[in-house]
Design a protein around this motif. Structure first.
Motif, PDB file in Angstrom:
ATOM      1  N   SER A   1       0.826  -1.207   0.000  1.00 33.56           N
ATOM      2  CA  SER A   1       0.000   0.000   0.000  1.00 33.56           C
ATOM      3  C   SER A   1       0.860   1.257   0.000  1.00 33.56           C
ATOM      4  O   SER A   1       0.517   2.255  -0.647  1.00 33.56           O
ATOM      5  CB  SER A   1      -0.923  -0.004   1.219  1.00 33.56           C
ATOM      6  OG  SER A   1      -0.179   0.092   2.422  1.00 33.56           O
TER       7      SER A   1
ATOM      8  N   SER B   1       0.924   4.138  -2.919  1.00 37.39           N
ATOM      9  CA  SER B   1       0.763   5.567  -2.634  1.00 37.39           C
ATOM     10  C   SER B   1       1.871   6.386  -3.289  1.00 37.39           C
ATOM     11  O   SER B   1       1.618   7.465  -3.839  1.00 37.39           O
ATOM     12  CB  SER B   1       0.765   5.809  -1.123  1.00 37.39           C
ATOM     13  OG  SER B   1      -0.361   5.235  -0.514  1.00 37.39           O
TER      14      SER B   1
ATOM     15  N   PHE C   1      -7.139  10.386   0.973  1.00 37.99           N
ATOM     16  CA  PHE C   1      -7.932   9.197   1.263  1.00 37.99           C
ATOM     17  C   PHE C   1      -9.281   9.238   0.551  1.00 37.99           C
ATOM     18  O   PHE C   1      -9.735   8.228   0.007  1.00 37.99           O
ATOM     19  CB  PHE C   1      -8.162   9.062   2.775  1.00 37.99           C
ATOM     20  CG  PHE C   1      -9.248   8.086   3.125  1.00 37.99           C
ATOM     21  CD1 PHE C   1      -9.031   6.727   3.033  1.00 37.99           C
ATOM     22  CD2 PHE C   1     -10.507   8.535   3.520  1.00 37.99           C
ATOM     23  CE1 PHE C   1     -10.036   5.816   3.338  1.00 37.99           C
ATOM     24  CE2 PHE C   1     -11.521   7.646   3.828  1.00 37.99           C
ATOM     25  CZ  PHE C   1     -11.281   6.277   3.743  1.00 37.99           C
TER      26      PHE C   1
ATOM     27  N   ASN D   1     -10.386   6.521  -2.361  1.00 39.27           N
ATOM     28  CA  ASN D   1     -11.362   5.567  -1.843  1.00 39.27           C
ATOM     29  C   ASN D   1     -12.636   5.567  -2.688  1.00 39.27           C
ATOM     30  O   ASN D   1     -13.238   4.513  -2.915  1.00 39.27           O
ATOM     31  CB  ASN D   1     -11.688   5.893  -0.390  1.00 39.27           C
ATOM     32  CG  ASN D   1     -12.560   4.845   0.260  1.00 39.27           C
ATOM     33  OD1 ASN D   1     -12.291   3.647   0.151  1.00 39.27           O
ATOM     34  ND2 ASN D   1     -13.605   5.270   0.933  1.00 39.27           N
TER      35      ASN D   1
ATOM     36  N   GLY E   1     -11.377   2.654  -4.718  1.00 40.98           N
ATOM     37  CA  GLY E   1     -11.906   1.754  -3.711  1.00 40.98           C
ATOM     38  C   GLY E   1     -10.849   0.835  -3.129  1.00 40.98           C
ATOM     39  O   GLY E   1      -9.647   1.052  -3.252  1.00 40.98           O
ATOM     40  N   SER E   2     -11.301  -0.226  -2.512  1.00 48.04           N
ATOM     41  CA  SER E   2     -10.385  -1.165  -1.871  1.00 48.04           C
ATOM     42  C   SER E   2      -9.592  -1.997  -2.873  1.00 48.04           C
ATOM     43  O   SER E   2      -8.655  -2.701  -2.492  1.00 48.04           O
ATOM     44  CB  SER E   2     -11.169  -2.106  -0.947  1.00 48.04           C
ATOM     45  OG  SER E   2     -12.164  -2.815  -1.680  1.00 48.04           O
TER      46      SER E   2
ATOM     47  N   ARG F   1      -5.617  -0.417  -2.783  1.00 54.23           N
ATOM     48  CA  ARG F   1      -5.480   0.013  -1.396  1.00 54.23           C
ATOM     49  C   ARG F   1      -4.168   0.753  -1.198  1.00 54.23           C
ATOM     50  O   ARG F   1      -3.086   0.179  -1.236  1.00 54.23           O
ATOM     51  CB  ARG F   1      -5.560  -1.182  -0.456  1.00 54.23           C
ATOM     52  CG  ARG F   1      -5.644  -0.788   1.001  1.00 54.23           C
ATOM     53  CD  ARG F   1      -6.087  -1.913   1.892  1.00 54.23           C
ATOM     54  NE  ARG F   1      -5.115  -3.000   1.936  1.00 54.23           N
ATOM     55  CZ  ARG F   1      -5.086  -3.914   2.900  1.00 54.23           C
ATOM     56  NH1 ARG F   1      -5.971  -3.869   3.876  1.00 54.23           N
ATOM     57  NH2 ARG F   1      -4.196  -4.875   2.876  1.00 54.23           N
ATOM     58  N   THR F   2      -4.269   2.041  -0.976  1.00 56.79           N
ATOM     59  CA  THR F   2      -3.104   2.864  -0.696  1.00 56.79           C
ATOM     60  C   THR F   2      -2.866   2.924   0.814  1.00 56.79           C
ATOM     61  O   THR F   2      -3.606   2.340   1.599  1.00 56.79           O
ATOM     62  CB  THR F   2      -3.303   4.281  -1.255  1.00 56.79           C
ATOM     63  OG1 THR F   2      -4.466   4.858  -0.635  1.00 56.79           O
ATOM     64  CG2 THR F   2      -3.507   4.246  -2.760  1.00 56.79           C
TER      65      THR F   2
ATOM     66  N   ILE G   1      -5.897   4.311   2.747  1.00 50.44           N
ATOM     67  CA  ILE G   1      -6.967   3.335   2.957  1.00 50.44           C
ATOM     68  C   ILE G   1      -6.545   2.299   4.000  1.00 50.44           C
ATOM     69  O   ILE G   1      -7.347   1.884   4.846  1.00 50.44           O
ATOM     70  CB  ILE G   1      -7.328   2.655   1.624  1.00 50.44           C
ATOM     71  CG1 ILE G   1      -7.903   3.688   0.650  1.00 50.44           C
ATOM     72  CG2 ILE G   1      -8.318   1.522   1.833  1.00 50.44           C
ATOM     73  CD1 ILE G   1      -8.243   3.127  -0.711  1.00 50.44           C
ATOM     74  N   TYR G   2      -5.286   1.882   3.945  1.00 48.01           N
ATOM     75  CA  TYR G   2      -4.778   0.936   4.947  1.00 48.01           C
ATOM     76  C   TYR G   2      -4.883   1.544   6.348  1.00 48.01           C
ATOM     77  O   TYR G   2      -5.277   0.866   7.305  1.00 48.01           O
ATOM     78  CB  TYR G   2      -3.330   0.578   4.623  1.00 48.01           C
ATOM     79  CG  TYR G   2      -2.733  -0.485   5.513  1.00 48.01           C
ATOM     80  CD1 TYR G   2      -2.761  -1.828   5.139  1.00 48.01           C
ATOM     81  CD2 TYR G   2      -2.142  -0.150   6.727  1.00 48.01           C
ATOM     82  CE1 TYR G   2      -2.219  -2.806   5.960  1.00 48.01           C
ATOM     83  CE2 TYR G   2      -1.599  -1.123   7.544  1.00 48.01           C
ATOM     84  CZ  TYR G   2      -1.640  -2.443   7.155  1.00 48.01           C
ATOM     85  OH  TYR G   2      -1.103  -3.409   7.985  1.00 48.01           O
TER      86      TYR G   2
ATOM     87  N   TYR H   1      -6.995   3.861   7.338  1.00 47.44           N
ATOM     88  CA  TYR H   1      -8.414   3.955   7.711  1.00 47.44           C
ATOM     89  C   TYR H   1      -8.952   2.606   8.190  1.00 47.44           C
ATOM     90  O   TYR H   1      -9.704   2.538   9.165  1.00 47.44           O
ATOM     91  CB  TYR H   1      -9.220   4.450   6.520  1.00 47.44           C
ATOM     92  CG  TYR H   1     -10.712   4.533   6.778  1.00 47.44           C
ATOM     93  CD1 TYR H   1     -11.245   5.574   7.523  1.00 47.44           C
ATOM     94  CD2 TYR H   1     -11.569   3.553   6.270  1.00 47.44           C
ATOM     95  CE1 TYR H   1     -12.612   5.640   7.758  1.00 47.44           C
ATOM     96  CE2 TYR H   1     -12.937   3.612   6.515  1.00 47.44           C
ATOM     97  CZ  TYR H   1     -13.449   4.662   7.262  1.00 47.44           C
ATOM     98  OH  TYR H   1     -14.796   4.719   7.504  1.00 47.44           O
ATOM     99  N   GLN H   2      -8.546   1.543   7.508  1.00 46.99           N
ATOM    100  CA  GLN H   2      -9.003   0.219   7.901  1.00 46.99           C
ATOM    101  C   GLN H   2      -8.381  -0.234   9.223  1.00 46.99           C
ATOM    102  O   GLN H   2      -8.979  -1.033   9.947  1.00 46.99           O
ATOM    103  CB  GLN H   2      -8.672  -0.784   6.798  1.00 46.99           C
ATOM    104  CG  GLN H   2      -9.435  -0.538   5.503  1.00 46.99           C
ATOM    105  CD  GLN H   2      -8.982  -1.446   4.377  1.00 46.99           C
ATOM    106  OE1 GLN H   2      -7.927  -2.092   4.452  1.00 46.99           O
ATOM    107  NE2 GLN H   2      -9.759  -1.504   3.312  1.00 46.99           N
TER     108      GLN H   2
END
Length: 266
Positions: free
Chosen positions: A61, A65, A205, A209, A213-214, A217-218, A221-222, A224-225
Motif C-alpha cells: 500500500s 501511494s 484518502f 477511496n 476503492g479497496s 489500497r493505498t 486506505i490501509y 483507515y481500515q
C-alpha cells in the motif's frame, strides 16, 4: 532594540515549531506504549512497528501511494511547463485565460470531483473506464492550481524571451533551448512545486477511496481500515508515513543543494 527583535522572532518560531511537533511527538509516544490510562504511559514496546513493517499488505500500500502520487505530479508538471512556455513566447494574451482555467479546481471539492468523474466515465468503453486512469486524471485536476501557481512564479522570474533569442543566435532551436536551458534554470522551483503537489496527494484518502476503492489500497486506505482495530497501530502508521515523507523531502533537498553547489563551482 535589535536583540529584543531577535528574541521576539525566536519566541514566535519556537511556538510555531512546538505547535507542529507536539502532535507528532504525542502520536509517537502513543504508538510505543501499550496503555495510557494515567498521566504517564506504561508498557513500552516496539511491537506495533514490527507488526506493520513486516506486513506485506502495508508495504504494498505504501508503494502504491508513492507511485499513484508521483505519476500525476510528473504529468501535470510537464503539461503546465509546456503550456507556460508556449504562452510566454507566442500567446501572452492567453495567459490570463489559462490562469482562470487552472484556478477552477480550487472551487471543486474532492468528493464532488470524484462523483463527477465516476458518473461521467464509469462504464464507458475504452481505457477511460479504468479506475486507475480516472484516479490519475482526478489527481492531475486536484494539483493543477498549485502546480500552475508554483511553475508560473518560477518561469516568471526568468526572461524567457531573451534567453531563447540568445540561444537561437547561437544556433539552438526553441524546443532544445527549452529543455537544455530553461528547464535547468527552473530546477529548484520545479522540484519545490512537485514536492508540494506530491505531499498533497500522498495523504489523500477521500478521492482514492471513492474512485479506486479497496481494489487499489493505498496507505491512506490501509490506515483507515486499521483505525478500527488498534489506536497504537494507527499511530505507528502515521509516524511511518511522516518519516517516509520526511525522507523523500530530505533527499530532494540534498539533490537540489548539490546541484546548486555544483553550479556555483562551475
Amino acid at each position: 532594540m535589535k536583540l529584543k527583535t531577535q528574541l521576539w522572532d525566536g519566541c514566535i518560531l519556537f511556538i510555531i515549531a512546538a505547535f507542529l511537533i507536539i502532535p507528532l511527538a504525542l502520536t509517537f509516544l502513543y504508538s510505543v506504549f501499550t496503555a495510557w490510562m494515567d498521566i504517564l504511559p506504561t508498557g513500552f514496546t516496539l511491537s506495533f512497528y514490527s507488526e506493520i513493517l513486516t506486513d506485506g499488505a502495508f508495504i504494498n500500500s505504501l508503494l502504491r501511494s508513492l507511485v499513484i502520487s508521483f505519476v500525476p505530479v510528473c504529468i501535470c508538471s510537464l503539461a503546465i511547463l509546456l503550456v507556460l512556455y508556449v504562452t510566454t513566447l507566442y500567446m501572452p494574451k492567453l495567459e490570463k485565460c489559462i490562469e482562470i482555467l487552472c484556478n477552477i479546481p480550487y472551487a471543486i471539492q474532492g468528493v464532488i470531483l470524484a462523483v463527477g468523474i465516476i458518473s461521467l466515465y464509469s462504464g464507458k468503453p475504452g481505457f477511460l473506464s479504468n479506475r486507475l486512469f480516472l484516479l490519475v486524471g482526478a489527481y492531475c485536476i486536484i494539483i493543477l492550481p498549485y502546480t500552475f501557481r508554483g511553475l508560473k512564479n518560477t518561469i516568471g522570474a526568468l526572461n524567457v524571451k531573451c534567453v531563447v533569442e540568445a540561444a537561437q543566435v547561437l544556433g539552438c532551436s526553441q524546443l532544445h533551448a527549452f529543455f537544455a536551458i530553461i528547464i535547468p534554470q527552473m530546477k529548484n522551483g520545479i522540484i519545490s512545486t512537485m514536492m508540494l503537489a506530491f505531499t498533497m496527494l500522498f495523504a489523500d484518502f477521500v478521492v482514492v477511496n471513492m474512485i479506486a476503492g479497496s481494489a487499489f489500497r493505498t496507505a491512506g486506505i490501509y490506515l483507515y481500515q486499521t483505525m478500527s482495530k488498534s489506536g497504537q497501530l494507527s499511530s505507528a502508521i502515521i509516524v511511518i508515513l511522516f518519516i517516509t515523507t520526511f525522507i523523500i523531502s530530505t533527499l530532494t533537498l540534498m539533490i537540489q543543494n548539490k546541484a546548486v553547489t555544483k553550479r556555483g563551482k562551475n
